[in-house]
Design a protein around this motif. Structure first.
Motif, mmCIF file in Angstrom:
data_model
loop_
_atom_site.group_PDB
_atom_site.id
_atom_site.type_symbol
_atom_site.label_atom_id
_atom_site.label_comp_id
_atom_site.label_asym_id
_atom_site.label_seq_id
_atom_site.Cartn_x
_atom_site.Cartn_y
_atom_site.Cartn_z
ATOM 1 N N LEU A 1 34.699 36.341 42.842
ATOM 2 C CA LEU A 1 34.226 35.499 42.161
ATOM 3 C C LEU A 1 34.033 34.080 42.587
ATOM 4 C CD1 LEU A 1 36.641 37.264 39.238
ATOM 5 C CD2 LEU A 1 34.149 37.879 39.933
ATOM 6 N N VAL A 2 34.500 33.696 43.701
ATOM 7 C CA VAL A 2 34.105 32.221 43.945
ATOM 8 C C VAL A 2 33.689 31.963 45.088
ATOM 9 C CG1 VAL A 2 35.867 31.101 42.151
ATOM 10 C CG2 VAL A 2 37.293 32.242 44.496
ATOM 11 N N PRO A 3 32.535 32.409 44.821
ATOM 12 C CA PRO A 3 32.323 31.976 46.724
ATOM 13 C C PRO A 3 32.279 30.896 47.664
ATOM 14 C CG PRO A 3 30.926 32.748 45.103
ATOM 15 C CD PRO A 3 31.237 31.728 44.069
ATOM 16 N N THR B 1 46.308 47.642 39.419
ATOM 17 C CA THR B 1 45.581 46.269 38.760
ATOM 18 C C THR B 1 46.393 46.882 37.963
ATOM 19 O OG1 THR B 1 43.935 47.787 38.407
ATOM 20 C CG2 THR B 1 43.545 46.502 40.533
ATOM 21 N N GLU B 2 46.920 45.878 37.181
ATOM 22 C CA GLU B 2 47.295 45.967 35.662
ATOM 23 C C GLU B 2 46.208 45.238 34.913
ATOM 24 O OE1 GLU B 2 51.876 46.378 36.421
ATOM 25 O OE2 GLU B 2 50.677 44.304 35.898
ATOM 26 N N ASP C 1 42.030 39.212 32.155
ATOM 27 C CA ASP C 1 42.580 38.528 32.865
ATOM 28 C C ASP C 1 43.203 40.215 33.444
ATOM 29 O OD1 ASP C 1 44.166 35.923 32.848
ATOM 30 O OD2 ASP C 1 44.884 38.058 32.756
ATOM 31 N N GLN C 2 43.786 40.061 35.128
ATOM 32 C CA GLN C 2 44.181 41.365 35.415
ATOM 33 C C GLN C 2 45.137 40.989 36.558
ATOM 34 O OE1 GLN C 2 41.920 44.497 36.731
ATOM 35 N NE2 GLN C 2 40.121 42.651 37.052
ATOM 36 N N ASP D 1 40.563 37.228 37.381
ATOM 37 C CA ASP D 1 39.989 36.909 36.020
ATOM 38 C C ASP D 1 39.098 38.408 36.327
ATOM 39 O OD1 ASP D 1 37.556 35.079 34.807
ATOM 40 O OD2 ASP D 1 37.194 37.786 35.208
ATOM 41 N N ALA D 2 39.114 39.029 34.564
ATOM 42 C CA ALA D 2 39.079 40.293 34.058
ATOM 43 C C ALA D 2 37.449 40.573 34.760
ATOM 44 C CB ALA D 2 38.581 40.428 32.765
ATOM 45 N N ARG D 3 36.611 39.789 35.030
ATOM 46 C CA ARG D 3 34.554 40.523 35.575
ATOM 47 C C ARG D 3 35.609 41.087 37.366
ATOM 48 N NH1 ARG D 3 32.180 34.718 35.774
ATOM 49 N NH2 ARG D 3 34.497 34.275 36.334
#
Ligand SMILES: Nc1ncnc2c1ncn2[C@@H]1O[C@H](COP(=O)(O)OP(=O)(O)OP(=O)(O)O)[C@@H](O)[C@H]1O
Ligand SMILES: [Mg+2]
Lengths: 322, 290, 384
Positions: free
Chosen positions: C292-294, C309-310, C315-316, C352-354
């Motif tokens: 997500l942060v290329p 993962t939770e 977010d997770q 992040d949730a993504r």
């Protein structure tokens, strides 16, 4: 980041006025609450007890001002006197029988009441009622009820065609002691019921319900859950009964008189000590000696203290394990 | 759409019936025991109305004539008119005195970690074991020396002392169950120990105090031996001794005897009936948890 | 209103337990100080000593300008809220609140007026005639509050006043207490073991462990600049990831070796950290799924296998394996949860949730290496 080093300097500011005394005085402040009661207790319990201890080592008759020192003679005499052992064994029989009655019938009735039947409050009030009665009143009621000719028991038995059961209840050699014990049990049963009942009511319902869900039968639930939880009640009742029966006096005095008729069959420590101290009809005045009576009562006191101490230890242990 | 199917509650007639039988059995047992308890009392009341002839002719029936005379004679001749007020005064004063003193002691000794707490508690409770016979004579001489003979104080003062062991035994553990935070809160709120006792501890000890009052009140009302030794005139006697010494004189007049016994017993029974109510409501409401 | 000074306050219980060890704190007038720490660390003991309910074995306490160490509780002019609330069960709500005034023999009319005012503030008016037994937990809490604020004392002491409430009520009462304290401006010492309360309510937070003060500072500073590994792991949820590693400097470049991996860190954050063994601390929110942060520098990444993962919706939490040894901090209960399996270090990142990371995946984790914490390997004290 704030500094963590504890500064060594002490605070020298004026102290606020204390309205509650110094720290040391506060440590003992609770004794002020004990003091008034303690004064009463010292004056009317401890002092007489110490005086009794002194008198027991003398040959004081109860009259006059002569206190010849006799050492432990009184104690030796008491511990070798057959009448003392006879009286003590009667107390012991009384204790044993009443204890059994209380822990069986009393517990049974408490369980019945705990099931909250209709009129539960009525029954509970009635069952405790004899406890409220004086032993003098109880004694009179039963003296008359048991009286061979007028009375209640014998006439009723006769009219029911059971005349052969009629007896001279209180003057029969075999039946006098059981009769006296019955009257005392009648009077004291309310104790057992009320103590066991409050014990039962303190058991959380979840405990027995959990056992039921686990598949225990009512009988198992009672013996495995309820009865062990009643240990404090059992302890209290046993001790109370012990103290009560070994301090008994009025019941025998009123039912069979100060010499424990017939032929001393109902004589207990209470009556023995009473007539040794104050005399009684049909007794020679040579047997009356205050200091001897006091020595006997000291032996009784000591014995009771030791035995109840041991009982509390043993029963408490069961409480912790149970 | 899904229909909610409910299984009908399974009927257990056998269980219901056995419960019913148990209920009937329970009532039977309780009624039987109540009768055994009540018959002697009923007998006493009936007997108090009987004439001498009735006792022989009709031992357990109703009195042929309701003989109120027994009561008026008991009132005057057995000095009940004097000993009843005496008993009320002695019992009342001694119950209040020893209960308040015991509650004070209980508060003082309720924290085991305080100096002398355990020792003093043991000392007071050991008083339960002391046979009255052992201390009665020293008591006799002490009361005489204090000039209390002939007054009701000769009974009240020893009764207060003798009532303490039971009071301390019941109230001290109860006081110890009062949450420590509650006392702390009152301290922080500015209360003195004395105020804490009256305003926080005493109200919370109420159920215990009622039991102590019932138990001590009963024996004080009924006490026979102590007044037998230290009170010689009706003016300083309580009812049990008054009646027994009276009976010595009229031993065959059972109706008269029972009339006086009824008078001696009725007040304490009424007091008990009244206070039981309060005791029960106190029990149900008495959750000490905030 | 007053400031409070504790100097070397120590409590030894019979039997040798040292519940409090030389605690020295100055609380400013009107300040809201939160005393936080794990269970049994001596918070209640400290509070009781300040209240005068427990004697000090050593040390001094001053309230305002007066030394009160030897004064009885009732002479200290403080109000306290107990964890159990300690409401008088036999008194009505009115009498409970009025009790301190009744004791102080305030005239009846004035008591009535003041209780009415307090009851209004706390919305207790409908319950004044009730006994505490018939109130809900939140209402009881308010009554305890009312009893404390009616007297305008020099100092408020509160011992975990919210711990018996359900989560929602706790959030509400949290802000109410803070608001009331600000309005009355009474110096307050508030004990909790809930770090959210500590972070949100206090002007300053004092963190205790084993009777010893670890750090006292503003919530932000405690969070961002923990004085030692204990503070670092106690504050923040999930806890800061702490691993043993090695610091190697080469000129202006510095590298942290974490097991088999390495991270480049800006030397600006290293200050005078020595080369060699250290403890590295990374907060979960400073980790992110590199997908997500290329643009994230390649030498500030870790590669690892996702264990669990939770998802929290927004977010997770992603747990992933690290082959570096985890740093154990004291005997602190929260940390015990972190040791998942022997020999495998577990690191938690707040992604992040993504993020599409799933258990079993190998992910690239972007590390905000300018926010890394560094502690002394032996003492656990913060190095920068
Ligand atoms: N009366 C006592 N006697 C002996 N030890 C005690 C006593 N009271 C507390 N302690 C001990 O002192 C330590 C600190 O206790 P304290 O009650 O202050 O903890 P706390 O920080 O308030 O914990 P919690 O968050 O669980 O309330 C504990 O180890 C406890 O066991
Ligand atoms: Mg605590």
């Amino acid at each position: 980041m704030a500094t963590l080093s504890p500064s060594a300097s002490t605070l020298t500011r004026p102290a606020r006025r204390s309205r509650s005394g110094s720290k040391g005085a506060r440590k003992y402040a609770h004794l002020w609450f004990v003091l008034p009661g303690l004064l009463f207790f010292l004056a009317f319990m401890i002092y007489p007890a110490l005086f009794a201890l002194y008198v027991s080592t003398t040959g004081w008759t109860g009259l006059g001002n002569e206190f010849p020192f006799v050492g432990l003679d009184n104690f030796a005499k008491a511990l070798t006197a057959p009448t003392f052992y006879r009286a003590a064994s009667n107390n012991l029989i009384m204790f044993a029988v009443i204890l059994i009655v209380q822990h069986t019938i009393g517990l049974f009735l408490a369980v019945q009441l705990n099931a909250k039947p209709r009129f539960m409050e009525f029954y509970r009030t009635v069952l405790f009622l004899p406890v409220i009665f004086s032993l003098v009143a109880t004694g009179f009621i039963w003296t008359l009820m048991l009286s061979p000719h007028i009375g209640f028991i014998n006439p009723v038995l006769k009219d029911l065609g059971l005349g052969f059961l009629a007896k001279n209840w209180l003057s029969d050699i075999t039946w006098a002691l059981p009769t006296v014990i019955f009257v005392q049990a009648w009077q004291g049963l309310g104790w057992a019921v009320i103590i066991y009942l409050s014990g039962l009511q303190n058991i959380p319902e979840e405990m027995t319900q959990a056992a039921e869900i686990d598949g225990a039968s009512a009988w198992q639930t009672f013996w495995r859950i309820t009865f062990p939880m009643l240990s404090p009640a059992t302890t209290a009742l046993t001790i109370l009964t012990f103290i009560g029966t070994f301090r008994a006096f009025d019941v025998v005095y009123v039912l069979t008189g100060p010499i424990g008729s017939p032929a001393g069959r109902t004589d207990i420590l209470g009556t023995l000590i009473y007539r040794t101290a104050f005399g009684a009809a049909g007794q020679s005045s040579a047997d009356v000696r205050m200091s001897y009576a006091i020595a006997m009562s000291l032996i009784v006191f000591g014995g009771m203290a030791i035995i109840s101490g041991v009982m509390i230890k043993l029963l408490r242990r069961r409480e912790i394990e149970g | 759409m899904t229909a909610i199917t409910q299984t009908p509650p399974r009927r257990r007639p056998s269980k219901k019936r056995s419960r019913l039988i148990a209920g009937i059995g329970r009532q039977f047992v309780l009624i039987l025991v109540s009768i055994i308890v009540l018959i002697p009392m009923l007998y006493m009341v009936l007997a108090s109305f009987k004439s001498v002839a009735d006792f022989f002719g009709n031992p357990y029936g109703l009195p042929s004539i309701w003989n109120w005379d027994n009561y008026s004679r008991a009132w005057a001749d057995a000095h009940v008119s004097i000993t009843l007020p005496n008993t009320i005064i002695v019992t009342g004063a001694a119950v209040i005195g020893s209960t308040v003193l015991a509650a004070l002691i209980a508060f003082g000794l309720s924290r085991k970690d305080k100096p002398f707490a355990i020792g003093l508690y043991t000392l007071f409770v050991a008083g339960l074991l002391v046979p009255v016979h052992m201390i009665i004579l020293p008591l006799f001489f002490m009361l005489k020396a204090l000039g209390l003979f002939g007054t009701l104080f000769a009974l009240i003062l020893p009764y207060i002392a003798l009532g303490l062991p039971l009071g301390v035994l019941i109230l001290t553990p109860l006081a110890a169950t009062i949450p420590r935070d509650l006392i702390s809160a009152a301290e922080v709120d500015g209360a003195t120990q004395w105020q804490i006792f009256w305003r926080v501890v005493l109200p919370l000890l109420k159920p215990g105090i009622i039991s102590v009052a019932i138990l001590n009140g009963t024996w004080m009302w009924n006490e026979f031996f102590i007044p037998l030794i230290v009170a010689f005139t009706p003016q300083s006697q309580t009812m049990p001794v008054g009646i027994v010494s009276f009976i010595g004189t009229y031993s065959t007049e059972w109706g008269l005897v029972f009339a006086s016994v009824v008078i001696a017993t009725a007040p304490i029974v009424f007091a008990y009936l009244l206070i039981t109510r309060q005791f029960q409501s106190g029990l149900t409401a008495g959750a000490v948890k905030g | 209103m007053a400031n409070v000074s504790l100097r070397g306050l120590t409590k030894r219980y019979d039997g040798g337990v040292v519940a409090l060890n030389h605690l020295s704190i100055d609380v400013a007038d009107g300040e809201f100080l939160v005393l936080v720490g794990p269970s049994g660390c001596g918070k209640s003991t400290a509070l009781k000593m300040i209240a005068g309910l427990e004697d000090a074995s050593e040390g001094e306490i001053a309230i305002g300008d007066e030394v009160v160490t030897d004064l009885a509780a009732r002479d200290r002019d403080i109000a306290m809220i107990f964890q159990s609330y300690a409401l008088y069960p036999h008194m009505t709500v009115f009498d409970n609140i009025a009790f301190p005034l009744q004791i102080a023999r305030v005239p009846k009319a004035e008591i009535k007026e003041r209780v009415a005012k307090v009851a209004k503030t706390l919305q207790l008016e409908p319950y004044l005639a009730r006994r505490p037994g018939k109130l809900s937990g939140g209402q009881r809490q308010r009554v305890a509050m009312g009893r404390a604020i009616i007297r305008q004392p020099a100092l408020f002491l509160m011992d975990e006043p919210l711990s018996n409430l359900d989560a929602k009520l706790r959030v509400q009462m949290r802000s109410e207490i803070a608001t009331i304290q600000k309005r009355l401006n009474v110096t307050t010492i508030y004990v909790t073991h809930d770090q959210v309360e500590a972070m949100t309510m206090g002007d300053r937070v004092a963190l205790l462990n084993g009777g010893v003060l670890q750090q006292i500072d503003t919530p932000t500073n405690i969070y961002n600049r923990p004085a030692n590994t204990f503070v670092a792991s106690f504050i923040g949820s999930p806890s800061m990831n702490l691993f043993r590693g090695r610091l190697v400097r080469q000129g202006a470049e510095a590298t942290l070796h974490l097991g088999s991996q390495s991270l480049a860190v800006p030397s600006s954050i290293l200050a005078d950290a020595p080369d060699g063994e250290i403890i590295i601390g990374i907060r979960p929110e400073d980790l992110e799924d590199a997908a997500l942060v290329p643009n994230h520098p390649v030498n500030q990444r870790l590669r690892s296998k996702v264990l669990i993962t939770e998802s929290l919706g927004s977010d997770q939490m992603v747990h992933f394996a690290m082959d570096a040894p985890m740093a154990k901090v004291a005997d602190h209960d929260l940390l015990d949860d972190l040791v998942v399996a022997e020999g495998v270090g577990v690191c938690i990142g707040r992604f992040d949730a993504r993020s599409t990371a799933r258990p079993g995946d190998i992910v690239e984790v972007a590390v905000a290496s300018d926010r890394i914490h560094i502690f002394d390997a032996a003492t656990g004290l913060a190095i920068r």
